[in-house]
Design a protein around this motif. Structure first.
Motif, short mmCIF file in Angstrom:
data_model
loop_
_atom_site.label_atom_id
_atom_site.label_comp_id
_atom_site.label_asym_id
_atom_site.label_seq_id
_atom_site.Cartn_x
_atom_site.Cartn_y
_atom_site.Cartn_z
N THR A 125 18.37 20.03 1.71
CA THR A 125 18.24 18.50 1.86
C THR A 125 19.49 17.92 1.08
OG1 THR A 125 16.96 18.32 -0.33
CG2 THR A 125 15.77 18.50 1.69
N LEU A 361 13.55 9.69 5.03
CA LEU A 361 14.97 9.48 5.34
C LEU A 361 15.12 7.98 4.55
CD1 LEU A 361 17.74 10.17 6.47
CD2 LEU A 361 16.87 8.96 8.48
N PHE A 366 17.13 13.46 3.30
CA PHE A 366 17.68 13.80 4.64
C PHE A 366 17.39 15.54 4.78
CE2 PHE A 366 21.33 14.74 7.47
CZ PHE A 366 20.47 14.70 8.62
N ASN A 371 16.82 18.66 11.67
CA ASN A 371 17.99 18.22 12.69
C ASN A 371 18.62 19.26 13.19
OD1 ASN A 371 20.24 17.18 13.87
ND2 ASN A 371 20.80 15.81 12.31
N ASN A 458 24.61 12.11 13.98
CA ASN A 458 23.96 13.31 13.30
C ASN A 458 24.66 13.39 12.05
OD1 ASN A 458 22.50 15.08 15.36
ND2 ASN A 458 24.23 14.66 16.59
N TYR A 460 25.39 12.11 8.05
CA TYR A 460 24.94 11.38 7.29
C TYR A 460 26.16 10.56 6.80
CZ TYR A 460 21.55 9.76 3.64
OH TYR A 460 20.30 9.27 2.80
N PHE A 495 21.51 7.94 10.67
CA PHE A 495 21.61 8.53 9.03
C PHE A 495 22.76 7.74 8.25
CE2 PHE A 495 20.70 12.19 11.77
CZ PHE A 495 18.97 12.23 11.75
N LYS A 497 23.71 4.96 5.12
CA LYS A 497 22.98 4.47 3.58
C LYS A 497 24.33 3.81 2.90
CE LYS A 497 19.47 5.25 0.80
NZ LYS A 497 18.04 4.73 1.30
#
Length: 637
Positions: A125, A361, A366, A371, A458, A460, A495, A497
Motif C-alpha cells: 500500500t 483512498l 491506496f 489496481n 492510475n 498516485y 488518486f 492528494k
C-alpha cells in the motif's frame, strides 16, 4: 416524527427499539425541524428515516439482530451528519462496540492471522499521513521512548480552529523535547554514556568486553558538573543559545554555562543558535566560561533492520504509517475473518467491508492490489518521480513536464508522482483576481494531464506546498493548498492528494519524510562557528539528521507552530529523506550519520537516502527513485 411513528416504522423492518435509542431518534428529528425553521415535509422525514434504516442495516455485524443497541442507532444518525472522510472511522468504532457486545473473542491464532495480513497489506500500500493529526507525539519515560497518537480534530472546521500558535509553555517545550529525544537516542547506543551509573551498562558485562568498550565510548557530563571539574577536559551535551548579542550559552535540562567559542572547531554540519551539540573543552574558573575546543553534532547508532516487514505495535511506531494501517485496516480485516466464519449470515459484514474499502483512498490508504494497472509489473520496477519548484502557472514548466509524461506513458510506469511548490508565483498574482488566475493555471495543468489518461487515472499524484504558497500562514507545518481550488481536478483524477508540508508517506513499506523549504542559505548565514567543509549539501544533510528535526534554526528565522513541533521531529531515520531546497543543486546521498562506503551500503545497516530533486523551474532537474531496489536516478530535461 413522534415516538409512536418511529416505533411503528422500525417494527415494520423487524426491529425493536430500546428507550435510549428512541430518545436519540426523537432528538435528531427535533433538531432537523428546528434547522428547517419548523417546516419539514413528510417527504423529507421519509428520506431521513430511510437513510437511518439503511445505515442501521449496514452497521449490523449479524443479520439476525432484532433488538437494536444504542451504539448502532447513534452511529447510524452520526453517519448522516459526519463528513464523508470520517464515515469509515465511525463505522469501525461502531463495529468494535458491536463485537464487544456480542463477546466476540479473537483467539491468539486469529490475532496472529490479522497481524500477518496487516504486515502484507502494509507492504502493498501507499499510506499518506495527515501530518498535523496523524504524526505521533514522542514521549520519554524512564529513558525509554514511546508514542502517543492524538487526533487533534475530526472535521475540516475543527482543524481550522485547532491550528493556533499554542501557549507560551509550548514554545519552551519545543526545545526541551528536542534535547530529551536526542539524549535518549544517544543513550541507547554504545558510543556515549551519561554518568558513572550508566558506564557499566554501556561498557558491557564481560570484563574484556567492558575494557574495550570503555576505550571506545565517550562520557557525556551534565553541564552542572563543569564547575567542579578543576581544569579537566569534559564533554557535554546541550543546546546553544544567545544572551546579549555575541554572548553564547550552553544549556541542558538543569543548568547553563557561558561558553567561549574562540578556539572551537566544527568537523561537519552547521552549528547555529538552538543547535544541540556535543562540546569538548575545559571550564575556565577565571573566565567563568566553558572554553570549547571542539563542537560535534550528535551521531546515532541506528538499529540493524533485518526484517523490515515485521509489524510493530503503535507504541513503537515512531513514524506513524504502520499505526495508521493497523488503525484503519485492522478492524476491517477482523470483520472479513468474522464474516468468513459466519457464512451466509455474514453477508452484511461483507457489504460493510466492501463499503469501507471504497473509503480507504479517501483516508489516505491506496491498495495496489486493487489496481490492475500495477499488477502486470514487477514490484522492483515501481518508481517514484519527485519534482520541486513545479510552477504550474508557468507555461514553460508545463511544456517540459509534457515531454516527460510522453516518455513515461510509453516506457515507464510511475507509481507515485510527487510535485512540490512553489506552484504559483505569488508576486505576479494580482490580489484582486487571485482566484481567477490560480484556477486558470490549474485548468492548464489539468488539460495537460488529460492528454495522458493512463498516467492520470492510475498514478498516485501528491502535491506538497512551498512554505510561501497560497493558503495558510507561511510557517511550518504548512497547511495543504486550498481544496476549493482543486475541486475539478480531484473529481477527474482518482488518486490525487493535497498534503501538508512536511509530508509523511509510506510506499510499499518504505518511509518517506518530505520537506519543501529553503534552509541552506539561512543555515550557512547563521553559523556561529564557521565550518570549512566545502560540501554544502553534505553539511546540510548531516545537520538535519543529527538534530532529528527538519528546521533546526531559531524560531525568529524559521517560525513554526509550537504545539505542532512533533510534525518536524523524527526519532528514527526514514528510509528516504527528501529535502527540496531551491538554494542547492540536485544531490543524493546514502547515509546513516555519514556517507556510507560501498561495502556499508551493501550491508544490513539501516540506511537513509537523502536527496534534493533540484529546481525543475530553474534548472529542469528532477529525481526518479525505485523504493524496493534502493536505486536513485538524477534526471534533467
Amino acid at each position: 416524527m413522534d415516538k409512536r411513528s418511529l416505533i411503528k416504522r422500525f417494527t415494520e423492518e423487524g426491529y425493536t427499539l430500546r428507550p435510549e435509542c428512541l430518545n436519540h431518534l426523537t432528538e435528531y428529528f427535533s433538531q432537523l425541524k428546528i434547522q428547517n425553521n419548523n417546516k419539514i415535509t413528510p417527504d423529507v422525514v421519509k428520506t431521513h428515516m430511510s437513510k437511518i434504516l439503511e445505515n442501521v442495516k449496514s452497521l449490523q455485524s449479524h443479520q439476525g439482530d432484532i433488538i437494536l443497541g444504542e451504539q448502532t442507532v447513534k452511529g447510524a444518525i452520526e453517519l448522516l451528519q459526519r463528513p464523508q472522510n470520517q464515515v469509515m472511522e465511525l463505522e469501525i468504532d461502531v463495529d468494535k462496540e458491536k463485537l464487544s457486545e456480542e463477546n466476540t473473542i479473537i483467539d491468539d491464532d486469529r490475532e496472529k492471522k490479522v497481524n500477518d495480513i496487516i504486515n502484507e497489506k502494509y507492504l502493498h500500500t501507499i499510506v499518506v499521513l495527515d501530518t498535523m493529526n496523524e504524526t505521533p507525539r514522542i514521549r520519554i519515560h524512564n529513558n525509554k521512548p514511546y508514542t502517543e497518537f492524538i487526533v487533534n480534530a475530526n472535521t475540516q472546521e475543527e482543524k481550522k480552529q485547532t491550528v493556533s500558535l499554542g501557549a507560551p509553555s509550548d514554545k519552551v517545550n519545543v526545545f526541551i523535547k528536542r534535547l530529551e529525544i536526542i539524549k535518549t537516542k544517544l543513550s541507547q547506543g554504545k558510543k556515549y554514556y551519561f554518568g558513572a551509573e550508566n558506564k557499566k551498562k554501556v561498557a558491557g558485562t564481560n570484563d574484556l568486553e567492558g575494557e574495550e568498550q570503555q576505550q571506545q565510548s565517550q562520557e557525556l557530563n551534565d553541564i552542572g558538573s563543569l564547575i567542579g571539574s578543576k581544569g579537566k577536559e569534559m564533554c557535554c551535551l546541550g543546546m546553544i543559545y544567545e544572551g546579549v548579542p555575541g554572548d553564547y550559552y550552553m544549556q541542558d535540562e538543569f543548568s547553563r554555562v557561558k561558553i567561549n567559542l574562540e578556539q572551537a572547531q566544527v568537523e561537519l554540519g552547521y552549528v547555529t543558535v538552538t543547535s544541540i551539540v556535543i562540546a569538548k573543552g575545559v571550564f575556565d574558573q577565571m573566565q567563568g566560561a566553558f572554553v570549547i575546543s571542539k563542537l560535534m553534532l550528535p551521531e546515532f547508532e541506528e538499529e540493524v533492520n533485518l526484517n523490515p516487514s515485521v509489524f510493530k505495535k503503535e507504541s513503537s511506531d515512531f513514524f506513524g504509517a504502520k499505526a495508521k494501517v493497523q488503525r484503519i485496516l485492522g478492524k476491517l480485516i477482523q470483520l472479513e475473518i468474522e464474516s468468513a466464519s459466519l457464512g451466509k449470515q455474514g453477508s452484511r459484514a461483507q457489504n460493510l467491508t466492501r463499503f469501507q474499502k471504497e473509503r480507504q483512498l479517501e483516508m489516505g490508504i491506496f491498495d495496489l492490489d486493487l489496481n490492475p494497472y500495477f499488477q502486470v509489473s514487477e514490484k522492483n520496477e515501481y518508481c517514484v518521480c519527485v519534482f520541486s519548484d513545479f510552477l504550474i502557472s508557468d507555461r514553460n514548466t508545463l511544456k517540459k513536464f509534457e515531454g516527460i509524461l510522453q516518455v513515461y506513458e510509453s516506457q515507464l510506469k510511475p507509481l507515485v508522482i510527487i510535485l512540490m511548490g512553489a506552484f504559483f508565483n505569488v508576486s505576479e498574482i494580482n490580489s484582486e483576481f487571485v482566484n481567477d488566475q490560480v484556477k486558470e493555471a490549474i485548468n492548464d495543468f489539468l488539460n495537460l494531464l488529460n492528454k495522458f489518461k493512463s498516467l492520470r487515472d492510475n498514478c498516485y499524484w501528491i502535491m506538497v506546498p512551498h512554505i510561501n504558497d497560497i493558503g495558510g500562514m507561511p510557517v511550518q507545518p504548512k497547511s495543504e493548498l486550498p481544496e476549493h481550488l482543486f475541486t475539478e481536478i480531484k473529481s477527474i483524477i482518482p488518486f490525487f492528494k493535497l498534503v501538508q508540508n512536511p509530508c509523511r508517506l509510506s510506499i510499499l513499506g518504505k518511509t518517506f519524510l518530505i520537506q519543501r523549504n529553503d534552509l541552506i542559505k539561512d543555515l550557512r548565514k547563521r553559523q556561529i562557528v564557521i565550518n570549512h567543509h566545502k560540501d554544502i549539501q553534505l553539511n546540510y544533510a548531516q545537520t538535519i539528521l543529527s538534530q532529528r528535526h527538519l528546521s533546526p534554526l531559531p524560531l525568529i528565522i524559521k517560525p513554526i507552530i509550537w504545539n505542532y513541533d512533533n510534525t518536524l521531529l523524527f526519532y528514527d531515520n526514514p528510509d528516504y529523506l527528501i529535502l527540496a531546497d531551491s538554494y542547492s543543486d540536485q544531490f543524493d546521498f546514502i547515509m546513516q550519520e555519514k556517507v556510507l562506503t560501498k561495502e556499508e551500503q551493501k550491508s544490513n545497516i539501516q540506511k537513509t537516502y537523502v536527496l534534493n530533486p533540484g529546481s525543475f523551474e530553474k534548472k529542469s532537474t528532477f529525481t526518479v527513485l525505485y523504493p524496493l531496489e534502493g536505486r536513485i536516478e538524477t534526471c534533467s530535461v
